[in-house]
Design a protein around this motif. Structure first.
Motif, PDB file in Angstrom:
ATOM      1  N   ASP A  29     -59.151  52.350 -54.745  1.00 46.71           N
ATOM      2  CA  ASP A  29     -60.608  52.447 -54.690  1.00 46.71           C
ATOM      3  C   ASP A  29     -61.252  51.796 -55.905  1.00 46.71           C
ATOM      4  OD1 ASP A  29     -60.477  53.796 -52.303  1.00 46.71           O
ATOM      5  OD2 ASP A  29     -60.376  55.774 -53.274  1.00 46.71           O
ATOM      6  N   GLU A 256     -74.359  64.127 -38.516  1.00 54.14           N
ATOM      7  CA  GLU A 256     -73.623  64.187 -39.772  1.00 54.14           C
ATOM      8  C   GLU A 256     -72.572  63.087 -39.878  1.00 54.14           C
ATOM      9  OE1 GLU A 256     -72.018  68.040 -40.171  1.00 54.14           O
ATOM     10  OE2 GLU A 256     -73.923  68.984 -40.736  1.00 54.14           O
ATOM     11  N   VAL A 257     -72.179  62.529 -38.749  1.00 51.26           N
ATOM     12  CA  VAL A 257     -71.214  61.440 -38.790  1.00 51.26           C
ATOM     13  C   VAL A 257     -71.802  60.231 -39.507  1.00 51.26           C
ATOM     14  CG1 VAL A 257     -69.840  59.877 -37.364  1.00 51.26           C
ATOM     15  CG2 VAL A 257     -70.112  62.277 -36.704  1.00 51.26           C
ATOM     16  N   ASP A 258     -73.144  60.038 -39.368  1.00 54.11           N
ATOM     17  CA  ASP A 258     -73.794  58.898 -40.001  1.00 54.11           C
ATOM     18  C   ASP A 258     -73.984  59.090 -41.489  1.00 54.11           C
ATOM     19  OD1 ASP A 258     -73.924  57.806 -37.509  1.00 54.11           O
ATOM     20  OD2 ASP A 258     -75.942  58.589 -37.087  1.00 54.11           O
ATOM     21  N   LYS A 259     -73.836  60.301 -42.000  1.00 50.24           N
ATOM     22  CA  LYS A 259     -74.020  60.542 -43.423  1.00 50.24           C
ATOM     23  C   LYS A 259     -72.877  59.913 -44.216  1.00 50.24           C
ATOM     24  CE  LYS A 259     -76.676  64.815 -43.043  1.00 50.24           C
ATOM     25  NZ  LYS A 259     -76.772  66.241 -43.440  1.00 50.24           N
ATOM     26  N   PRO A 260     -73.129  59.568 -45.477  1.00 51.71           N
ATOM     27  CA  PRO A 260     -72.068  58.946 -46.270  1.00 51.71           C
ATOM     28  C   PRO A 260     -70.884  59.876 -46.464  1.00 51.71           C
ATOM     29  CG  PRO A 260     -73.954  59.566 -47.643  1.00 51.71           C
ATOM     30  CD  PRO A 260     -74.373  59.735 -46.229  1.00 51.71           C
ATOM     31  N   LYS A 261     -69.702  59.278 -46.468  1.00 45.66           N
ATOM     32  CA  LYS A 261     -68.488  60.066 -46.636  1.00 45.66           C
ATOM     33  C   LYS A 261     -68.371  60.543 -48.081  1.00 45.66           C
ATOM     34  CE  LYS A 261     -66.049  57.483 -43.036  1.00 45.66           C
ATOM     35  NZ  LYS A 261     -64.873  56.639 -42.732  1.00 45.66           N
ATOM     36  N   ARG A 262     -67.480  61.480 -48.289  1.00 42.96           N
ATOM     37  CA  ARG A 262     -67.259  62.007 -49.627  1.00 42.96           C
ATOM     38  C   ARG A 262     -66.702  60.916 -50.521  1.00 42.96           C
ATOM     39  NH1 ARG A 262     -66.768  66.406 -52.717  1.00 42.96           N
ATOM     40  NH2 ARG A 262     -65.070  66.485 -54.239  1.00 42.96           N
ATOM     41  N   ASP A 263     -67.225  60.847 -51.726  1.00 43.45           N
ATOM     42  CA  ASP A 263     -66.822  59.821 -52.675  1.00 43.45           C
ATOM     43  C   ASP A 263     -65.411  60.121 -53.183  1.00 43.45           C
ATOM     44  OD1 ASP A 263     -66.723  57.792 -54.510  1.00 43.45           O
ATOM     45  OD2 ASP A 263     -67.953  58.827 -55.997  1.00 43.45           O
ATOM     46  N   HIS A 266     -65.367  61.079 -56.876  1.00 41.17           N
ATOM     47  CA  HIS A 266     -66.311  62.122 -57.263  1.00 41.17           C
ATOM     48  C   HIS A 266     -65.789  62.896 -58.481  1.00 41.17           C
ATOM     49  CE1 HIS A 266     -69.564  65.009 -56.649  1.00 41.17           C
ATOM     50  NE2 HIS A 266     -68.682  65.967 -56.870  1.00 41.17           N
TER      51      HIS A 266
END
Length: 745
Positions: A29, A256-263, A266
Motif C-alpha cells: 500500500d 454503504e457499499v459506495d462509502k470509502p473502504k477502511r484505510d 489507518h
C-alpha cells in the motif's frame, strides 16, 4: 558435510504468518501511494529551486546551532534507547540548502501588518488559501527536509509540515500560545479530502437548550386521558412502519457499499497541525487548527489519532501519554513531566535525564505506559542544569506584500468539494462584478443536479454583498449592506419586471414611515411596519384588473393604474386608550364604498366592538357629501358609553375616515411608484456594475493611479497634437493671405 551445509528451518507460528502478511500488504500500500505521488505530473521539483540568493544563515550553522544539534542528538539517542518501540523524532531535518536545522529554529514569529492577520482565523485562512497542498512522499514517515517559511511563501506550495511551521510563526507573532504538532491523522485529513464533510457555510449553529423551571413547587397537572382504541391503532401503525424500516435498512446497506473502504494505513499516516493553548489572547479553550483547511477542531476530534511531539520557537516536547484512543484523553499541561518530556528545562529548572534502570517495587506498572515507567522509577538520576539558550531563528524575515495578500490564490481561484456542495473562491477585484465566493448546493453526491447557489460580493458600490438563487423556483434574493440610497436590505424576485412578484426589505430605522418589508404581486400588496406612533404594523391592498381597452391602446401603466379594491390596516394595542376606542383592524372597501372598524378586546371580552359604514342603496355618491343614517350604520359596542351612541360622533368619525381613505389611496400610489423606481434602479445597477476601491487595498489603488496617469498622458498628447494642428492651420491661412495680397499688387 551435506547435513552441515543444510540451513536450519525455523518453525513459524500462525500469528507470525499473519503478521508477515500484514507487513507485506502494508508495504504494498505504501509503495502504491508513493508511486502515485511521484507519477503525478503536477508535482513540483524542489531540487531545481535557486538557493544562491539565500542568506548565509541558510547555508551554514553558527556555533550555537551546532551545540544545539549535539544536544538534540543526545536527547534523541536517549529517547530511542528508552522507547525503542516508538518511531524516531522529527527533530533536525535538512533545509532547502541541505543543512541540518533544529525544528524550533525554523519557526520565525512574525506579525504581518494586516488587520485580519492579528486573529487566528485570518492567519489560518491566508495560509490555506495562499499555499498549494503537496502530499508527503511517504505517508507513514515524516519528511526528510523542512524548508524555511520564506521559501514556502515564494513558491506557494508545501506539505503539512511546511503549512504548520508557517501558520505557527504567524500565530506566535500575533500573540497566541501556538505549537507545531507532529502526529497521526485520518486519510481524509492528510489528503485534504472533504467530499464526505458538510460545508462550513451549511452548518447550523448549535441550538441552545431551554432552561428548565427551577421552581419545584409548581403545580403538576394530571396527564391527559388516552383512548385504548387509539393506542391499539398506534401499535398497528408501528408494526407497519417496522417492515418499511427494515426495507430502508437494506437500502442503507446497499448505499454503504459506495462509502470509502477502511484505510489500510489507518493510525499510521503522518500529519502535522497546529496546537493553540488557552490563556494568551483570551483563548478560552485549547484547540487544534488543520493548516490545510484553516478550520478549528476540538482536541477530542476523532480525526486526530495521536501525537509524537510538539515544538515552538523556544522548546521541544515529546508526548509520553497513551494515544490508543486518539487525542481525546490527552493532557496539554506541558509543565507535567509525566505527560510531556521537555528537551530544555525552562527557567533553569533541572532536567531529569535517566541513567540506570529502576530496581524499586513496581506494583503499579500495569497502570502506566512503558515510557512513563522508565522515566518515573529510577534509582539514580543525573541532574543537569540546562543553561543553554535557544538561538535565534535562522529564517529571514517573513514578508508578504499587499499584492500577494490581496491575491492569495496562485491559480486564480480555489475550488473545494464537499458532500453535495462545491465552494469556489476568488480574490477581491478578480471579477468585474465583485464576486469573491460561490457556494453551489447539489441534490446528489455526484454533484450533477443544482439545488441552490449562494454568491458573496465585495466592494460593490450598490452595497450588494450576497445573492441566493433557488434553482428549482428560480427565486433570486439579493442582500445589501446599510447605506443604499433606497435603504434596501433584501430583495427577492424572479424578474426585474414590475408586478411579477417582489419582496423588498428595508432598513426601517432610516425610514420615516417605519416600513421594513413590502410584498407585491399583480393582484395585491402587503406592507409591514415597525415602531410607528400610530401603532400600525401591517397594511394589505387588493387590486383589480386594469382597463382592457386602455391596455390594447398601449397606454403606459401610469396612465392606466390598477384599481384599488380594498385596503386593510392592522394596529397594535395602544395602552393609553380604552379597548373599545382603540382600533385593531380597519377595512376600506373602496369599490363597494364600505368602511369597517374592529376594536381591540378588553381583558375578559370575547366579542370585539365593531362599526360598519355602508353606502345607501339608490343614492348617488358625491365626493363632497357624506350621508349618514341608521340604515347605513351598523355598530356593536357592548360596553360602550352613551357618547358612542351619538350620531354626531359617528358623523365626525365617518368624515375623518373619508379623508384618511383619500390619503391612503395616495400612499398606495406612492408605494407603487416607489416599487417601480426600485426596479429601475436595480436594473441599472446590474447593467452598470461599479466597484469601489478600498482605502486598505494599496495594490488596487496603485493600479487605479497608474490608469489615471495613463489617461492624463493620453489627454496631454491629444491636446498637444490639437495645438500643433491649430498652429499649422494658422500658418497656412497666413501664407494664403500673404500670397493673395502679393497677387493683387
Amino acid at each position: 558435510m551435506e547435513a552441515l551445509q543444510e540451513t536450519e528451518e525455523v518453525e513459524q507460528t500462525p500469528e507470525d504468518v499473519i503478521f508477515s502478511d500484514f507487513l507485506d500488504d502494508l508495504e504494498a500500500d505504501v509503495a502504491v501511494e508513493e508511486a502515485s505521488v511521484t507519477s503525478d505530473e503536477s508535482v513540483f521539483d524542489w531540487s531545481s529551486i535557486d538557493t544562491s540568493h539565500l542568506p548565509s544563515s541558510y547555508k551554514t550553522n553558527s556555533w550555537q546551532e551546532k551545540e544545539l544539534l549535539q544536544l538534540a542528538d543526545h536527547f534523541s539517542q536517549q529517547y530511542t534507547h528508552l522507547c525503542p518501540d516508538r518511531k524516531p523524532l522529527f527533530i533536525h531535518p535538512l533545509n532547502e540548502c541541505g543543512v541540518q536545522k533544529f525544528v524550533s529554529t525554523t519557526v520565525r514569529p512574525t506579525l504581518l501588518p494586516y488587520p485580519d492577520m492579528y486573529y487566528w482565523s485570518g492567519c489560518a485562512s491566508f495560509v490555506c488559501d495562499y499555499l498549494i497542498m503537496e502530499p508527503l512522499k511517504c505517508p507513514i514517515t515524516p519528511p526528510s527536509s523542512l524548508y524555511s517559511p520564506t521559501t514556502i511563501l515564494k513558491y506557494q506550495r508545501g506539505n503539512c509540515f511546511d503549512f504548520t511551521v508557517l501558520l505557527c510563526s504567524l500565530l506566535i507573532g500575533a500573540g497566541y500560545d501556538a505549537y507545531c504538532v507532529h502526529g497521526y491523522a485520518t486519510l481524509e485529513m492528510c489528503s485534504l479530502d472533504q467530499t464526505q464533510e458538510l460545508c462550513p457555510r451549511l452548518r447550523k449553529p448549535p441550538e441552545v437548550p431551554e432552561e428548565e423551571d427551577p421552581n419545584k413547587y409548581r403545580i403538576k397537572y394530571p396527564s391527559e386521558p388516552q383512548s385504548q382504541f387509539e393506542l391499539q391503532q398506534k401499535a398497528k401503525k408501528e408494526e407497519e412502519t417496522e417492515s418499511t424500516q427494515e426495507e430502508e435498512r437494506e437500502e442503507e446497506v446497499v448505499v454503504e457499499v459506495d462509502k470509502p473502504k477502511r484505510d489500510p494505513l489507518h493510525g499510521l499516516r503522518v500529519h502535522a497541525w497546529v496546537l493553540v493553548l488557552s490563556g494568551k489572547r483570551k483563548v478560552p479553550e485549547t484547540f487544534f487548527i488543520n493548516p490545510f483547511t484553516g478550520n478549528r477542531h476540538s482536541t477530542r476530534d476523532e480525526c486526530f489519532l495521536g501525537i509524537e511531539s510538539i515544538w515552538n520557537h523556544r522548546n521541544y516536547w515529546v508526548n509520553m501519554q497513551d494515544c490508543r484512543k486518539g487525542c481525546k484523553d490527552l493532557s496539554f499541561d506541558l509543565s507535567d513531566s509525566f505527560c510531556w518530556e521537555i528537551m530544555f528545562a525552562e527557567s533553569n529548572e533541572p532536567s531529569q535525564l535517566p541513567t540506570e534502570s529502576p530496581k524499586k517495587d513496581t506494583d503499579d506498572m500495569e497502570v502506566l505506559p512503558k515510557p512513563c515507567i522508565l522515566l518515573l522509577f529510577q534509582q539514580e538520576k543525573e541532574e543537569i542544569t540546562m543553561s543553554f539558550e535557544m538561538p535565534l531563528s535562522w529564517v529571514a524575515q517573513i514578508k508578504v506584500s499587499c499584492r500577494e495578500y490581496e491575491n492569495p490564490f496562485s491559480q486564480g481561484k480555489k475550488v473545494i468539494l464537499y458532500d453535495k456542495a462545491k465552494q469556489e473562491k476568488w480574490a477581491a477585484y478578480a471579477n468585474g462584478d465583485g464576486l469573491v465566493e460561490r457556494l453551489t448546493v447539489y441534490a446528489d453526491s455526484d454533484r450533477t443536479e443544482e439545488v441552490e447557489v449562494k454568491e458573496w460580493f465585495k466592494h460593490r458600490e450598490d452595497l450588494l454583498y450576497m445573492r441566493e438563487v433557488n434553482k428549482q423556483t428560480q427565486l433570486i434574493t439579493d442582500h445589501f449592506r446599510p447605506g443604499h440610497p433606497l435603504l434596501l436590505k433584501a430583495h427577492s424576485y424572479t424578474s426585474l419586471e414590475p408586478e411579477t412578484g417582489h419582496t423588498v426589505e428595508f432598513y426601517h430605522m432610516a425610514r420615516v414611515d417605519g416600513l421594513w418589508k413590502r410584498v407585491e404581486s399583480a393582484t395585491e400588496m402587503t406592507e409591514y411596519f415597525v415602531g410607528r406612533e400610530d401603532f400600525l404594523h401591517m397594511r394589505h391592498i387588493e387590486f383589480g384588473e386594469r382597463d382592457q381597452q386602455m391596455e390594447k391602446a398601449d397606454v403606459t401603466a401610469d396612465a392606466n393604474p390598477r384599481p384599488i379594491v380594498q385596503i386593510k390596516e392592522y394596529f397594535h394595542r395602544n395602552p393609553e386608550k380604552p379597548a373599545d376606542e382603540d382600533i385593531e383592524e380597519r377595512v376600506f372597501m373602496v369599490i363597494d364604498d364600505v368602511i369597517q372598524l374592529t376594536y381591540h378586546l378588553e381583558l375578559h371580552d370575547t366579542i370585539a366592538s365593531k362599526v360598519v359604514f355602508c353606502r345607501v342603496i339608490g343614492r348617488e355618491k358625491r365626493e363632497d357629501e357624506i350621508f349618514l343614517s341608521r340604515e347605513n350604520t351598523v355598530k356593536y359596542q357592548p360596553w360602550s358609553s352613551e357618547k358612542h351612541k351619538n350620531m354626531r360622533r359617528l358623523y365626525d368619525l365617518l368624515w375623518e375616515l373619508r379623508e384618511e381613505q383619500k390619503d391612503l389611496k395616495q400612499q398606495v400610489r406612492d408605494s407603487e411608484a416607489e416599487m417601480v423606481n426600485i426596479l429601475m434602479v436595480r436594473e441599472d445597477e446590474e447593467a452598470n456594475i461599479k466597484l469601489s476601491v478600498s482605502i486598505y487595498s494599496t495594490a488596487k489603488r496603485e493600479q487605479q493611479h497608474e490608469a489615471t496617469v495613463l489617461e492624463e498622458e493620453q489627454k496631454g498628447s491629444q491636446s498637444s497634437l490639437e495645438k500643433e494642428s491649430q498652429h499649422l492651420g494658422g500658418e497656412e491661412e497666413s501664407l494664403a493671405h500673404h500670397t493673395a495680397t502679393n497677387s493683387t499688387m
